[in-house]
Write a protein that holds these residues in place. Structure first.
Motif, PDB file in Angstrom:
ATOM      1  N   THR A   4      -2.712  -3.515  16.896  1.00  0.00           N
ATOM      2  CA  THR A   4      -0.660  -3.682  17.427  1.00  0.00           C
ATOM      3  C   THR A   4      -0.872  -4.441  18.579  1.00  0.00           C
ATOM      4  O   THR A   4      -1.672  -4.638  19.498  1.00  0.00           O
ATOM      5  N   ASP A  36     -13.868   1.096   2.957  1.00  0.00           N
ATOM      6  CA  ASP A  36     -12.416   2.741   2.284  1.00  0.00           C
ATOM      7  C   ASP A  36     -10.574   1.820   2.705  1.00  0.00           C
ATOM      8  O   ASP A  36     -11.083   1.772   4.030  1.00  0.00           O
ATOM      9  N   ARG A  37      -9.948   1.525   2.337  1.00  0.00           N
ATOM     10  CA  ARG A  37      -8.593   1.000   2.245  1.00  0.00           C
ATOM     11  C   ARG A  37      -7.777   1.778   3.461  1.00  0.00           C
ATOM     12  O   ARG A  37      -7.451   1.328   4.474  1.00  0.00           O
ATOM     13  N   ALA A  38      -8.318   2.980   3.562  1.00  0.00           N
ATOM     14  CA  ALA A  38      -7.142   3.885   4.630  1.00  0.00           C
ATOM     15  C   ALA A  38      -8.045   3.822   6.258  1.00  0.00           C
ATOM     16  O   ALA A  38      -7.277   3.729   7.372  1.00  0.00           O
ATOM     17  N   ARG A  39      -9.129   3.229   6.259  1.00  0.00           N
ATOM     18  CA  ARG A  39     -10.516   3.318   7.277  1.00  0.00           C
ATOM     19  C   ARG A  39      -9.752   2.157   7.603  1.00  0.00           C
ATOM     20  O   ARG A  39      -9.296   1.822   8.890  1.00  0.00           O
ATOM     21  N   ARG A  40      -9.370   1.104   6.703  1.00  0.00           N
ATOM     22  CA  ARG A  40      -9.651  -0.659   7.657  1.00  0.00           C
ATOM     23  C   ARG A  40      -8.449  -0.543   8.347  1.00  0.00           C
ATOM     24  O   ARG A  40      -7.673  -1.015   9.001  1.00  0.00           O
ATOM     25  N   ARG A  41      -6.845   0.534   7.665  1.00  0.00           N
ATOM     26  CA  ARG A  41      -5.413   0.233   8.385  1.00  0.00           C
ATOM     27  C   ARG A  41      -5.268   0.882   9.626  1.00  0.00           C
ATOM     28  O   ARG A  41      -4.594   0.783  10.654  1.00  0.00           O
ATOM     29  N   GLU A  42      -6.538   2.357   9.396  1.00  0.00           N
ATOM     30  CA  GLU A  42      -6.894   2.708  10.608  1.00  0.00           C
ATOM     31  C   GLU A  42      -7.464   1.972  12.092  1.00  0.00           C
ATOM     32  O   GLU A  42      -7.186   1.847  13.012  1.00  0.00           O
ATOM     33  N   PHE A  63      -6.904  -1.200  12.141  1.00  0.00           N
ATOM     34  CA  PHE A  63      -6.849  -2.427  12.429  1.00  0.00           C
ATOM     35  C   PHE A  63      -5.162  -1.744  13.239  1.00  0.00           C
ATOM     36  O   PHE A  63      -5.278  -2.496  14.265  1.00  0.00           O
ATOM     37  N   GLU A  64      -4.617  -0.931  12.721  1.00  0.00           N
ATOM     38  CA  GLU A  64      -4.031  -0.855  13.757  1.00  0.00           C
ATOM     39  C   GLU A  64      -4.354  -0.130  15.578  1.00  0.00           C
ATOM     40  O   GLU A  64      -3.927  -0.528  15.663  1.00  0.00           O
ATOM     41  N   ARG A  65      -5.493   0.438  15.658  1.00  0.00           N
ATOM     42  CA  ARG A  65      -6.109   0.748  16.185  1.00  0.00           C
ATOM     43  C   ARG A  65      -7.003  -0.111  17.726  1.00  0.00           C
ATOM     44  O   ARG A  65      -5.895  -0.526  18.635  1.00  0.00           O
ATOM     45  N   THR A 103     -15.400  -0.483   7.180  1.00  0.00           N
ATOM     46  CA  THR A 103     -13.759  -1.297   7.290  1.00  0.00           C
ATOM     47  C   THR A 103     -14.418  -2.588   7.010  1.00  0.00           C
ATOM     48  O   THR A 103     -13.420  -3.032   6.782  1.00  0.00           O
TER      49      THR A 103
END
Length: 56
Positions: free
Chosen positions: A36, A23-29, A31-33, A2
């Protein structure tokens, strides 16, 4: 992966050149975790409560 942790300008330049490995999806996950508004607010309240308790 990430992100990158770097200790110098040269390492930062190398990390920028490797940005495509992230990995873009893992970075977003991640970040969200971690970032927030609810999570950050809860942690600020926790810190304020600890500070108030230590004054007593």
């Amino acid at each position: 992966m990430t992100g990158f942790i770097v200790d110098s300008v040269d390492e930062a330049v190398d990390a920028v050149n490797r940005i495509g490995e992230l990995d873009r999806a893992r970075r977003r996950e991640a970040f969200e975790r971690r970032f927030t508004a609810t999570r950050m607010t809860d942690e600020y309240i926790e810190v304020y409560q600890e500070l108030l308790a230590s004054k007593g």
